[in-house]
Design a protein around this motif. Sequence first.
Motif, PDB file in Angstrom:
ATOM      1  N   SER A  34     -11.969  -8.407  -7.123  1.00  0.00           N
ATOM      2  CA  SER A  34     -11.559  -8.347  -5.761  1.00  0.00           C
ATOM      3  C   SER A  34     -11.408  -9.644  -5.119  1.00  0.00           C
ATOM      4  O   SER A  34     -10.315 -10.022  -4.377  1.00  0.00           O
ATOM      5  CB  SER A  34     -12.245  -7.464  -4.704  1.00  0.00           C
ATOM      6  N   ASP A  35     -12.085 -10.524  -5.684  1.00  0.00           N
ATOM      7  CA  ASP A  35     -12.083 -11.964  -5.127  1.00  0.00           C
ATOM      8  C   ASP A  35     -10.992 -12.537  -5.808  1.00  0.00           C
ATOM      9  O   ASP A  35     -10.057 -13.327  -5.006  1.00  0.00           O
ATOM     10  CB  ASP A  35     -13.248 -12.684  -5.445  1.00  0.00           C
ATOM     11  N   LEU A  36     -10.841 -12.294  -6.932  1.00  0.00           N
ATOM     12  CA  LEU A  36      -9.704 -12.666  -7.808  1.00  0.00           C
ATOM     13  C   LEU A  36      -8.391 -12.173  -7.288  1.00  0.00           C
ATOM     14  O   LEU A  36      -7.164 -13.061  -6.940  1.00  0.00           O
ATOM     15  CB  LEU A  36      -9.498 -12.312  -9.168  1.00  0.00           C
ATOM     16  N   ARG A  37      -8.211 -11.077  -6.955  1.00  0.00           N
ATOM     17  CA  ARG A  37      -7.057 -10.461  -6.110  1.00  0.00           C
ATOM     18  C   ARG A  37      -6.877 -11.039  -4.912  1.00  0.00           C
ATOM     19  O   ARG A  37      -5.632 -11.598  -4.750  1.00  0.00           O
ATOM     20  CB  ARG A  37      -7.263  -8.950  -5.794  1.00  0.00           C
ATOM     21  N   LYS A  38      -7.662 -11.460  -4.149  1.00  0.00           N
ATOM     22  CA  LYS A  38      -7.580 -12.079  -2.958  1.00  0.00           C
ATOM     23  C   LYS A  38      -7.154 -13.741  -2.766  1.00  0.00           C
ATOM     24  O   LYS A  38      -6.226 -13.959  -2.200  1.00  0.00           O
ATOM     25  CB  LYS A  38      -8.720 -11.845  -2.038  1.00  0.00           C
ATOM     26  N   LYS A  39      -7.539 -14.179  -4.308  1.00  0.00           N
ATOM     27  CA  LYS A  39      -7.191 -15.660  -4.384  1.00  0.00           C
ATOM     28  C   LYS A  39      -5.688 -15.613  -4.645  1.00  0.00           C
ATOM     29  O   LYS A  39      -4.951 -16.588  -4.392  1.00  0.00           O
ATOM     30  CB  LYS A  39      -8.018 -15.756  -5.416  1.00  0.00           C
ATOM     31  N   ASN A  40      -5.304 -14.675  -5.406  1.00  0.00           N
ATOM     32  CA  ASN A  40      -3.778 -14.319  -5.729  1.00  0.00           C
ATOM     33  C   ASN A  40      -2.859 -13.708  -4.600  1.00  0.00           C
ATOM     34  O   ASN A  40      -1.724 -13.359  -5.068  1.00  0.00           O
ATOM     35  CB  ASN A  40      -3.724 -13.496  -7.183  1.00  0.00           C
ATOM     36  N   GLY A  41      -3.426 -13.931  -3.402  1.00  0.00           N
ATOM     37  CA  GLY A  41      -2.697 -13.366  -2.378  1.00  0.00           C
ATOM     38  C   GLY A  41      -2.442 -12.041  -1.548  1.00  0.00           C
ATOM     39  O   GLY A  41      -1.761 -11.709  -0.843  1.00  0.00           O
ATOM     40  N   ARG A  42      -3.426 -11.218  -2.461  1.00  0.00           N
ATOM     41  CA  ARG A  42      -3.260  -9.937  -1.888  1.00  0.00           C
ATOM     42  C   ARG A  42      -4.885  -9.556  -1.305  1.00  0.00           C
ATOM     43  O   ARG A  42      -5.843  -9.336  -2.173  1.00  0.00           O
ATOM     44  CB  ARG A  42      -3.132  -8.749  -3.089  1.00  0.00           C
ATOM     45  N   THR A  43      -4.893  -9.311  -0.055  1.00  0.00           N
ATOM     46  CA  THR A  43      -6.308  -9.034   0.570  1.00  0.00           C
ATOM     47  C   THR A  43      -6.654  -7.460   0.521  1.00  0.00           C
ATOM     48  O   THR A  43      -7.910  -7.036  -0.255  1.00  0.00           O
ATOM     49  CB  THR A  43      -6.082  -9.199   1.986  1.00  0.00           C
ATOM     50  N   GLU A  44      -5.869  -6.661   0.661  1.00  0.00           N
ATOM     51  CA  GLU A  44      -6.221  -5.178   0.655  1.00  0.00           C
ATOM     52  C   GLU A  44      -5.822  -4.734  -0.700  1.00  0.00           C
ATOM     53  O   GLU A  44      -4.880  -4.955  -1.332  1.00  0.00           O
ATOM     54  CB  GLU A  44      -5.255  -4.449   1.614  1.00  0.00           C
ATOM     55  N   PRO A  45      -6.712  -3.745  -1.087  1.00  0.00           N
ATOM     56  CA  PRO A  45      -6.249  -2.948  -2.498  1.00  0.00           C
ATOM     57  C   PRO A  45      -5.125  -2.129  -2.366  1.00  0.00           C
ATOM     58  O   PRO A  45      -4.936  -1.476  -1.488  1.00  0.00           O
ATOM     59  CB  PRO A  45      -7.660  -2.471  -2.911  1.00  0.00           C
ATOM     60  N   TRP A  46      -4.667  -1.712  -3.500  1.00  0.00           N
ATOM     61  CA  TRP A  46      -3.486  -0.968  -3.541  1.00  0.00           C
ATOM     62  C   TRP A  46      -3.941   0.427  -3.741  1.00  0.00           C
ATOM     63  O   TRP A  46      -2.930   1.301  -3.582  1.00  0.00           O
ATOM     64  CB  TRP A  46      -2.385  -1.266  -4.731  1.00  0.00           C
ATOM     65  N   LYS A  47      -5.109   0.709  -4.222  1.00  0.00           N
ATOM     66  CA  LYS A  47      -5.513   2.300  -4.332  1.00  0.00           C
ATOM     67  C   LYS A  47      -4.706   2.783  -5.309  1.00  0.00           C
ATOM     68  O   LYS A  47      -4.184   4.066  -4.880  1.00  0.00           O
ATOM     69  CB  LYS A  47      -5.591   2.936  -2.825  1.00  0.00           C
ATOM     70  N   VAL A  48      -4.565   2.240  -6.474  1.00  0.00           N
ATOM     71  CA  VAL A  48      -3.859   3.088  -7.624  1.00  0.00           C
ATOM     72  C   VAL A  48      -4.475   4.262  -8.057  1.00  0.00           C
ATOM     73  O   VAL A  48      -5.804   4.334  -8.490  1.00  0.00           O
ATOM     74  CB  VAL A  48      -3.710   2.248  -9.064  1.00  0.00           C
ATOM     75  N   LYS A  49      -3.910   5.689  -7.922  1.00  0.00           N
ATOM     76  CA  LYS A  49      -4.438   6.821  -8.406  1.00  0.00           C
ATOM     77  C   LYS A  49      -4.463   7.064  -9.742  1.00  0.00           C
ATOM     78  O   LYS A  49      -5.400   7.490 -10.187  1.00  0.00           O
ATOM     79  CB  LYS A  49      -3.911   8.025  -7.275  1.00  0.00           C
ATOM     80  N   PHE A  50      -3.363   6.960 -10.311  1.00  0.00           N
ATOM     81  CA  PHE A  50      -2.781   7.466 -11.375  1.00  0.00           C
ATOM     82  C   PHE A  50      -3.039   6.260 -12.530  1.00  0.00           C
ATOM     83  O   PHE A  50      -2.644   5.256 -12.721  1.00  0.00           O
ATOM     84  CB  PHE A  50      -1.533   8.116 -11.717  1.00  0.00           C
ATOM     85  N   TRP A  51      -4.044   6.643 -13.891  1.00  0.00           N
ATOM     86  CA  TRP A  51      -4.346   5.822 -14.855  1.00  0.00           C
ATOM     87  C   TRP A  51      -4.286   6.447 -16.224  1.00  0.00           C
ATOM     88  O   TRP A  51      -4.821   7.513 -16.513  1.00  0.00           O
ATOM     89  CB  TRP A  51      -5.993   5.114 -14.857  1.00  0.00           C
ATOM     90  N   GLY A  52      -3.422   5.631 -17.032  1.00  0.00           N
ATOM     91  CA  GLY A  52      -3.375   6.229 -18.357  1.00  0.00           C
ATOM     92  C   GLY A  52      -4.293   5.633 -19.289  1.00  0.00           C
ATOM     93  O   GLY A  52      -4.206   4.467 -19.133  1.00  0.00           O
TER      94      GLY A  52
END
Length: 515
Positions: A174-192
Amino acid sequence: MKKTIQLLLVLAFCSQTGFAQKETTILTIKNTAEAPTINKNIYGHFAEHLGRCIYGGFFVGDTSKIPNTKGVRNDIIAALKELQIPNLRWPGGCFADTYHWKDGIGLQQERPTIVNKWWGGTTEDNSFGTHDFLNMCEVLGAEPYLSGNVGSGTVQELADWVQYTNFSGKSPMSDLRKKNGRTEPWKVKFWGIGNEAWGCGGNMTAEYYAGEYRKFATFMSDWENTGGITRIASGSNSEDYNWTEVLMKSIPNNMLGGLGVHHYAVIDWSKKGDGTDFSEDGYFHTMKSALKMEELVTKHAAIMDKYDPAKKVAMIVDEWGAWYEVEKGTNPGFLYQQNTMRDAVLAGATLNIFNNHADRVRMANLAQCVNVLQAVILTDKAKMITTPTYSVMKMYRVHQDAKLLPLSFQSPLYTFNGETLPAISASASKDKNGAVHISLVNVDAKNNNKIEIDIKDLGVKNFTGTIITSAKLQDYNSFENPNKIVPAVFKGFENKKGKLEITVPPFSVLVLEGK
């Protein structure tokens, strides 16, 4: 509350002059409280790093003269929002099991390249990655469906991807995501968890993959988001019922949110036929392959019922559609094909099958969205057109999250060279506002079919109609003539004493609305 009934009649039309069948198909609607809801995710789509689906399709880059938002074409976004697509699967397909998601984040100029070993051997620069895809899904209002790399990836890599996209607290990902410009998570539900593990995903046996699935699924968790994540197993290739049996027997239901099935309508894998230059023989055998979906869904569902009688595990047909030879002069690895009225008939019949099996089929993904296989959108540089399949998906969107209304009828037969197919398929639903929708497909390439529907108990009287038709079954929208197949007013029906009588021509797309 006003009652509205829309009758979506998706039918085949041929260059030969049709003649009316002597028999009339009597269609009866059953309004039963026990019927399931048609999950909107049945109307999902698929976007793989294949040919011009992503690069040169969805994504042109933010320096392109083609109007775009952060590199994604504005016209494609507008067209897909009009379709109300509920979900979009990415990045594959076979590509998924070679894709390492961390190569597609961070500054674009620092991302490594990748060779697309499955589709044309092209070199990609990873300029379209996780942020680009998930942000695009937000704009579309579509749930993302991410296919994880099991074939060449690791458990840690996939677990990190879940944390990167979904975790709001403090963690390495999550720290890496924020470093890359996205603070809030996307909350992806579906995972293959892998793709086509029996083939390009690793040539695994069902027993081996079941073990791999259990291992990967164990380390994928999401404690923050309501309902957690839906983990989807790589399912069977068409009629490989043993694959379904082994997975349902070997994987606990609480680890399995969905089980995939892949089936393409193909005349012959060694000689798939042309997308536009085909005879009635080519049409008939394509439809024969497409209508096999009824048998496949029924038999796979029966196996799933043995191990999951409560139907908690969804059947997910996450690749379906027609597969022809590529258009002449195009890269054979790019799978670019045109889309005729044959494809409209195929799409309508397939969606009817999914609707009627809504108790088990709860997601499906047409292959593919842009410029690949049975696409709903085609592009040529700055030009963009929609296909007959797009029109069918747009009309059928009324079934999304509506309550299934079971139908009963005896179909006439479509006969060709001594072989037969059911000429009519149908499905119906009632939405939350009380509107009733019925979709019908006339598969017959030559003959009109008469349909009679008793509407006395539906409380509707006045009808209007819209039709999509063309002079030949082989007709399609081109960049030179993008509106060759467009909707027009239809008046070929009568309401006689509470019975709607319709004469439907061979392969035309018809929508009737009654109020």
